[in-house]
Design an enzyme around this catalytic site. Structure first.
Site, PDB file in Angstrom:
ATOM      1  N   LYS A   1     -13.028   0.637 -14.420  1.00 47.49           N
ATOM      2  CA  LYS A   1     -13.480  -0.687 -13.974  1.00 47.49           C
ATOM      3  C   LYS A   1     -13.972  -1.536 -15.157  1.00 47.49           C
ATOM      4  O   LYS A   1     -13.832  -2.753 -15.156  1.00 47.49           O
ATOM      5  CB  LYS A   1     -14.569  -0.543 -12.908  1.00 47.49           C
ATOM      6  CG  LYS A   1     -14.052   0.037 -11.587  1.00 47.49           C
ATOM      7  CD  LYS A   1     -13.113  -0.931 -10.874  1.00 47.49           C
ATOM      8  CE  LYS A   1     -12.578  -0.357  -9.580  1.00 47.49           C
ATOM      9  NZ  LYS A   1     -11.664  -1.289  -8.865  1.00 47.49           N
TER      10      LYS A   1
ATOM     11  N   TYR B   1     -14.247   6.415 -13.075  1.00 45.18           N
ATOM     12  CA  TYR B   1     -14.254   5.160 -12.322  1.00 45.18           C
ATOM     13  C   TYR B   1     -14.873   4.039 -13.167  1.00 45.18           C
ATOM     14  O   TYR B   1     -14.313   2.947 -13.281  1.00 45.18           O
ATOM     15  CB  TYR B   1     -15.037   5.364 -11.026  1.00 45.18           C
ATOM     16  CG  TYR B   1     -15.030   4.182 -10.095  1.00 45.18           C
ATOM     17  CD1 TYR B   1     -13.937   3.923  -9.285  1.00 45.18           C
ATOM     18  CD2 TYR B   1     -16.124   3.320 -10.013  1.00 45.18           C
ATOM     19  CE1 TYR B   1     -13.927   2.839  -8.413  1.00 45.18           C
ATOM     20  CE2 TYR B   1     -16.123   2.241  -9.147  1.00 45.18           C
ATOM     21  CZ  TYR B   1     -15.025   2.000  -8.349  1.00 45.18           C
ATOM     22  OH  TYR B   1     -15.026   0.914  -7.490  1.00 45.18           O
TER      23      TYR B   1
ATOM     24  N   ASP C   1       3.570   1.631  -4.743  1.00 42.59           N
ATOM     25  CA  ASP C   1       2.561   2.401  -5.471  1.00 42.59           C
ATOM     26  C   ASP C   1       2.267   1.645  -6.763  1.00 42.59           C
ATOM     27  O   ASP C   1       3.167   1.459  -7.591  1.00 42.59           O
ATOM     28  CB  ASP C   1       3.130   3.801  -5.763  1.00 42.59           C
ATOM     29  CG  ASP C   1       2.135   4.706  -6.482  1.00 42.59           C
ATOM     30  OD1 ASP C   1       1.181   4.182  -7.096  1.00 42.59           O
ATOM     31  OD2 ASP C   1       2.336   5.930  -6.437  1.00 42.59           O
ATOM     32  N   VAL C   2       1.017   1.213  -6.924  1.00 42.05           N
ATOM     33  CA  VAL C   2       0.697   0.367  -8.088  1.00 42.05           C
ATOM     34  C   VAL C   2       0.820   1.110  -9.420  1.00 42.05           C
ATOM     35  O   VAL C   2       0.828   0.482 -10.479  1.00 42.05           O
ATOM     36  CB  VAL C   2      -0.711  -0.274  -7.971  1.00 42.05           C
ATOM     37  CG1 VAL C   2      -0.784  -1.215  -6.784  1.00 42.05           C
ATOM     38  CG2 VAL C   2      -1.814   0.772  -7.924  1.00 42.05           C
TER      39      VAL C   2
ATOM     40  N   ASP D   1       0.855  -1.198   0.000  1.00 45.71           N
ATOM     41  CA  ASP D   1       0.000   0.000   0.000  1.00 45.71           C
ATOM     42  C   ASP D   1       0.884   1.239   0.000  1.00 45.71           C
ATOM     43  O   ASP D   1       2.116   1.146   0.120  1.00 45.71           O
ATOM     44  CB  ASP D   1      -0.954  -0.019   1.217  1.00 45.71           C
ATOM     45  CG  ASP D   1      -2.304   0.633   0.897  1.00 45.71           C
ATOM     46  OD1 ASP D   1      -2.298   1.789   0.403  1.00 45.71           O
ATOM     47  OD2 ASP D   1      -3.346   0.007   1.135  1.00 45.71           O
TER      48      ASP D   1
ATOM     49  N   SER E   1     -15.838  -4.330 -10.259  1.00 49.35           N
ATOM     50  CA  SER E   1     -16.977  -3.645  -9.639  1.00 49.35           C
ATOM     51  C   SER E   1     -18.240  -3.944 -10.443  1.00 49.35           C
ATOM     52  O   SER E   1     -18.156  -4.309 -11.620  1.00 49.35           O
ATOM     53  CB  SER E   1     -16.707  -2.132  -9.655  1.00 49.35           C
ATOM     54  OG  SER E   1     -17.847  -1.419  -9.206  1.00 49.35           O
TER      55      SER E   1
END
Ligand SMILES: NC(=O)c1ccc[n+]([C@@H]2O[C@H](COP(=O)([O-])OP(=O)(O)OC[C@H]3O[C@@H](n4cnc5c(N)ncnc54)[C@H](O)[C@@H]3O)[C@@H](O)[C@H]2O)c1
Length: 262
Positions: A151, A147, A59-60, A38, A134
């Protein structure tokens, strides 16, 4: 739900909070050696130590930081690509920065995570990856333009990665949560006017808890799901099955945070 993850190493991105934390706890509870990755501000090592896991800063959106983290964890048996972020903005109000950040974290982050981890997993010819997508991967809920786009894009990663990694006996699946009580949604859950209306559209009449998503993710990650890959599993109380909603005042009453039959 106790599943056996003994002798397995699991890595969970975004594991310091919410759904990721619940997933990490479920895997640790089943005996896995769990690493959460994270952002530094979330103090992942401290967060992980509360439930017997280990934590690393990563950090992704930055593949180099992911590479450094996976050098420490080694090849995972289980990878949960879960880190995500959200801005509640519509088509017109979304700024370029919000668009780029959302795509970088939610879509780019899963791409980088899978790319870095799968290079380590492939030589072992086994493994299981679960992506947190999601219900918004499928619908066009207003006010969530970037978003929803991020997703929806995850479904492309899901299916392509399942296809390409299947020959290496690495399964790739997704959980698709509906409205789940985390810090991302805490304000919505605190607003009974809003939940009353929102939960009309959920056959089970309520929002979900992080542990309920974790149970589904743990199942997909486990050997019990050994012949399942490329699947997207809704964890949404039936929301996506109920086009015109389920609840109204003639058959139900809304109490605090859920609908029940009269
Ligand atoms: N809460 C919901 O209703 C809901 C519904 C559907 C899907 N989701 C998805 O579930 C996932 C987890 O969300 P949550 O609700 O638990 O939110 P959360 O904010 O509690 O957890 C998200 C975690 O991701 C981490 N993160 C964000 N950007 C990162 C980065 N660049 N690198 C590493 N870590 C990063 C955050 O620090 C945080 O710990 C997200 O992908 C979210 O889109 C949530």
């Amino acid at each position: 739900m106790p599943l056996d993850f003994s002798n397995k190493t699991a890595v969970v991105t975004g594991g310091a909070n919410g759904i990721g934390q619940a997933c990490a706890q479920a895997l640790a509870g089943g005996g896995a050696g769990v690493w959460i990755l994270d952002l530094p501000r979330e103090r992942p090592a401290e967060a992980a130590s509360r439930f017997g896991a280990q934590g690393l800063e990563a950090d992704v959106t930055d593949p180099d930081s992911l590479r450094r983290a996976f050098e420490v964890t080694g090849a995972p048996d289980i990878l949960l690509a879960n880190a995500g972020t959200v801005y509640f903005e519509d088509l017109h109000s979304t700024t370029r920065e919000q668009w780029e950040r959302t795509i970088a974290v939610n879509l780019g982050g899963v791409f980088h995570t899978l790319q870095v981890a799968s290079e380590l997993m492939k030589p072992r010819r086994r493994g299981s990856i679960v992506i947190t997508a999601s219900t918004n991967s499928f619908d066009g809920e207003a006010g969530l333009l970037a978003y929803n786009a991020s997703k929806a894009g995850l479904l492309g990663i899901l299916r392509t990665a399942a296809n390409e990694l299947g020959p290496y006996q690495i399964r790739v699946n997704a959980v698709c949560p509906g409205l789940i009580r985390t810090r991302l949604t805490v304000e919505m859950f605190a607003n009974p006017e809003l939940t009353r209306d929102y939960f009309r559209h959920i056959p089970l009449g309520r929002g979900g808890e992080p542990e309920e998503v974790a149970n589904a993710a743990a199942f997909l990650a486990s050997d019990l799901a050994g012949f399942i890959t490329g699947a997207a599993l809704f964890v949404d109380g039936g929301q996506m099955a109920a086009k015109f909603g389920s609840w109204n005042e003639s058959m139900g009453v809304f109490e605090k945070d859920h609908w029940r039959l009269k």
